[in-house]
Enzyme design. Structure first.
Site, PDB file in Angstrom:
ATOM      1  CB  SER A 169      57.138 -18.094  -1.199  1.00  0.00           C
ATOM      2  OG  SER A 169      57.137 -17.568   0.108  1.00  0.00           O
TER       3      SER A 169
HETATM    4  N1  SAH Z   1      56.948 -13.887   0.797  1.00  0.00           N
HETATM    5  C1  SAH Z   1      58.335 -13.573   0.853  1.00  0.00           C
HETATM    6  C2  SAH Z   1      59.073 -14.155   2.051  1.00  0.00           C
HETATM    7  C3  SAH Z   1      59.046 -15.576   2.360  1.00  0.00           C
HETATM    8  S1  SAH Z   1      60.100 -16.076   3.682  1.00  0.00           S
HETATM    9  C4  SAH Z   1      59.012 -13.959  -0.420  1.00  0.00           C
HETATM   10  O1  SAH Z   1      58.479 -14.740  -1.177  1.00  0.00           O
HETATM   11  O2  SAH Z   1      60.103 -13.441  -0.660  1.00  0.00           O
HETATM   12  C5  SAH Z   1      59.257 -15.472   5.117  1.00  0.00           C
HETATM   13  C6  SAH Z   1      59.708 -14.122   5.577  1.00  0.00           C
HETATM   14  O3  SAH Z   1      59.051 -13.853   6.833  1.00  0.00           O
HETATM   15  C7  SAH Z   1      61.193 -14.002   5.856  1.00  0.00           C
HETATM   16  O4  SAH Z   1      61.716 -12.933   5.127  1.00  0.00           O
HETATM   17  C8  SAH Z   1      61.271 -13.759   7.357  1.00  0.00           C
HETATM   18  O5  SAH Z   1      62.342 -12.935   7.741  1.00  0.00           O
HETATM   19  C9  SAH Z   1      59.931 -13.119   7.651  1.00  0.00           C
HETATM   20  N2  SAH Z   1      59.493 -13.206   9.042  1.00  0.00           N
HETATM   21  C10 SAH Z   1      59.621 -14.243   9.902  1.00  0.00           C
HETATM   22  N3  SAH Z   1      59.113 -13.932  11.101  1.00  0.00           N
HETATM   23  C11 SAH Z   1      58.642 -12.662  11.017  1.00  0.00           C
HETATM   24  C12 SAH Z   1      58.011 -11.767  11.936  1.00  0.00           C
HETATM   25  N4  SAH Z   1      57.778 -12.100  13.213  1.00  0.00           N
HETATM   26  N5  SAH Z   1      57.658 -10.540  11.496  1.00  0.00           N
HETATM   27  C13 SAH Z   1      57.897 -10.156  10.217  1.00  0.00           C
HETATM   28  N6  SAH Z   1      58.502 -10.943   9.305  1.00  0.00           N
HETATM   29  C14 SAH Z   1      58.873 -12.188   9.696  1.00  0.00           C
END
Ligand code: SAH
Length: 231
Positions: A82
């Site tokens: 993010s």
């Molecule tokens: N806050 C983190 C990730 C942002 S992207 C950062 O800044 O690095 C959002 C993340 O949510 C991704 O890694 C994606 O794989 C995850 N995600 C999406 N759907 C999900 C679900 N149903 N359960 C768990 N994680 C999920």
């Protein structure tokens, strides 16, 4: 909660000036955003943690030069880390206390997790993409965050065994407000979540005594979709 001394602080890693620039950008974006979205507010405590957590350590090697730009970054598997402004805003909106137990859905690279771990008591974080979850867990452990619990799985069911939580943060966008996750919020608790398909809105959900839910809109946002386990 981590003490200042428990994590390698910025000053000696050669990236302190980059982090300061990132902070300046975050503050500038917040002051532009607040004109149209008055609920945008940053917490100085969150900014001071972001001034020392080494974001570049969480970013895959090829993207590391860009770690302190205020933009989302590709972290592999079609996912993104993010934008720092969004990390600052979402964390600020949680109003974390040192005793709080927090659920994070979407660990990604683990940077947001580290910020939560600095400010809260315990963090439970779920990631659906196995490779990302493993990499983040290794990094968080390596950095000494003993108050973080990681899990590989579908965040649609939250983390029932550890519920209820004082705070919940969702970093991927479901089409609709996920009731199963709201159910894991404590009375008096707060949740920050982007909701919507093409048009997403960052929302703050609060649960009052008696379980009554209220929702506030913060601003329009763009997050990766909140997926669902096919199995
Ligand atoms: N806050 C983190 C990730 C942002 S992207 C950062 O800044 O690095 C959002 C993340 O949510 C991704 O890694 C994606 O794989 C995850 N995600 C999406 N759907 C999900 C679900 N149903 N359960 C768990 N994680 C999920």
């Amino acid at each position: 909660m981590m003490t200042e001394a428990s994590i390698a602080p910025g000053p000696n890693d050669g990236r302190a000036a980059d982090r300061q620039r990132m902070l300046d950008e975050i503050i500038a974006i917040a002051s532009e955003s607040v004109e149209n979205h008055p609920a945008v507010a940053l917490d100085p405590g969150v900014l001071s943690v972001m001034r020392r957590v080494p974001r570049h350590e969480f970013v895959p090697g090829v993207r590391r030069h860009a770690a302190y730009r205020d933009s989302p970054l590709d972290i592999g598997d079609g996912q993104t880390i993010s934008q720092p402004f969004m990390v600052a805003l979402m964390t600020s909106l949680l109003h974390l206390k040192p005793s709080d137990r927090v659920l994070e859905i979407g660990t990604g690279c683990g940077y947001q997790t580290a910020i939560l771990a600095e400010l809260a008591g315990e963090v439970f974080t779920v990631e659906i993409v196995e490779s990302l979850a493993k990499r983040a867990a290794t990094m968080l452990k390596h950095m000494g965050y003993a108050n973080v619990h990681t899990r590989i799985g579908d965040g649609n069911s939250g983390w029932p065994e550890a519920a209820p939580f004082d705070c919940i943060i969702v970093t991927a966008a479901p089409d609709r407000m996920p009731d199963a996750i709201v159910a894991q919020l404590k009375e008096g608790g707060r949740m920050v979540i982007p909701v919507g398909g093409n048009e997403q809105t960052l929302k703050v959900v609060t649960k009052q005594g008696g379980g009554q839910i209220s929702e506030g809109d913060i601003m329009p946002v763009r997050f990766v979709p909140f997926t669902r386990d096919a199995g």
